[in-house]
Motif scaffolding. Structure first.
Motif, short mmCIF file in Angstrom:
data_model
loop_
_atom_site.label_atom_id
_atom_site.label_comp_id
_atom_site.label_asym_id
_atom_site.label_seq_id
_atom_site.Cartn_x
_atom_site.Cartn_y
_atom_site.Cartn_z
N MET A 265 69.90 56.48 54.84
CA MET A 265 71.11 56.83 55.61
C MET A 265 70.96 56.85 57.30
O MET A 265 71.75 56.24 58.04
N LEU A 266 69.88 57.15 57.60
CA LEU A 266 69.18 56.98 59.12
C LEU A 266 69.31 55.61 59.39
O LEU A 266 69.86 55.27 60.41
N ALA A 267 68.81 54.69 58.53
CA ALA A 267 69.00 53.12 58.92
C ALA A 267 70.05 52.66 59.23
O ALA A 267 70.43 51.75 59.94
N ASP A 268 71.24 53.07 58.24
CA ASP A 268 72.58 52.66 58.44
C ASP A 268 73.28 53.20 59.67
O ASP A 268 74.00 52.76 60.29
N ARG A 269 73.01 54.44 60.00
CA ARG A 269 73.40 55.09 61.22
C ARG A 269 72.49 54.58 62.41
O ARG A 269 73.60 54.25 63.46
N TRP B 289 58.28 61.67 49.06
CA TRP B 289 58.82 60.43 49.35
C TRP B 289 60.09 59.95 48.55
O TRP B 289 60.80 59.42 49.28
N GLY B 290 60.15 60.32 47.23
CA GLY B 290 61.37 59.91 46.45
C GLY B 290 62.52 60.92 47.19
O GLY B 290 63.69 60.33 47.06
N PHE B 291 62.40 62.16 47.61
CA PHE B 291 63.45 62.62 47.97
C PHE B 291 63.97 62.33 49.60
O PHE B 291 65.08 62.38 49.86
N VAL B 292 63.07 61.80 50.25
CA VAL B 292 63.27 61.70 51.58
C VAL B 292 63.80 59.94 51.89
O VAL B 292 64.46 59.65 52.69
N SER B 293 63.42 59.18 50.85
CA SER B 293 63.87 57.99 50.78
C SER B 293 65.23 57.61 51.05
O SER B 293 65.80 56.76 51.82
N PRO B 294 66.12 58.14 50.28
CA PRO B 294 67.61 58.17 50.71
C PRO B 294 68.22 58.54 51.85
O PRO B 294 68.98 57.98 52.54
N LEU B 295 67.46 59.51 52.56
CA LEU B 295 67.71 59.87 53.93
C LEU B 295 67.27 59.01 54.98
O LEU B 295 67.87 58.56 55.92
N GLY B 296 66.24 58.12 54.72
CA GLY B 296 65.72 57.20 55.56
C GLY B 296 66.79 56.03 55.51
O GLY B 296 66.92 55.35 56.27
N ALA C 272 60.30 52.30 63.18
CA ALA C 272 59.31 52.94 64.17
C ALA C 272 59.31 54.45 64.15
O ALA C 272 57.97 55.04 64.09
N LEU C 273 60.36 55.28 63.61
CA LEU C 273 60.15 56.57 63.41
C LEU C 273 59.26 56.91 62.19
O LEU C 273 58.34 57.59 62.04
#
Length: 99
Positions: free
Chosen positions: A70-74, A61-68, A82-83
Motif C-alpha cells: 500500500m505504501l508503494a502504491d501511495r 513480515w507477513g503482516f507488514v507486507s501488505p502495508l508495504g 529505500a525505506l
C-alpha cells in the motif's frame, strides 16, 4: 534481430534488479538458520528462544507486507524500497547488539 534485443533490454534490467533485491533480502534470512548453533553458544540463549524470535519475525513480515504494498502504491516503489532497506539494515544492526 537487433530490434528484438532492444525490446528485451528493459525486461532484463527489471529481472536483474528484482533478482538482486530478492537475493539480498531472502539470502540473509535463509542463511541465519545456519548460524543458530553458534549464536546459541555465544549468547547462552536457548534454541527455543531463537525459534520463537524467528517465528515472530516471519509473522511480522507477513503482516507488514501488505502495508508495504500500500505504501508503494501511495509514495512510489523507489521510496518504499529505500525505506525498507534502511529499516532492514537497522534491524540487522540492532540484532548484532542484543544480549
Amino acid at each position: 534481430m537487433n530490434r528484438m534485443v532492444n525490446s528485451l533490454r528493459p525486461f532484463g534490467l527489471f529481472l536483474t534488479a528484482a533478482a538482486l533485491i530478492l537475493g539480498l533480502s531472502m539470502g540473509i534470512r535463509q542463511a541465519l538458520g545456519l548460524f543458530i548453533p553458534d549464536m546459541t553458544a555465544a549468547t547462552g540463549i536457548g534454541m527455543a528462544t531463537f525459534s520463537a524470535a524467528f517465528a515472530v519475525q516471519n509473522l511480522l513480515w507477513g503482516f507488514v507486507s501488505p502495508l508495504g504494498g500500500m505504501l508503494a502504491d501511495r509514495v512510489g516503489t523507489g521510496l518504499t524500497l529505500a525505506l525498507g532497506t534502511v529499516l532492514y539494515a537497522f534491524g540487522l544492526g540492532l540484532m548484532a547488539f542484543t544480549q
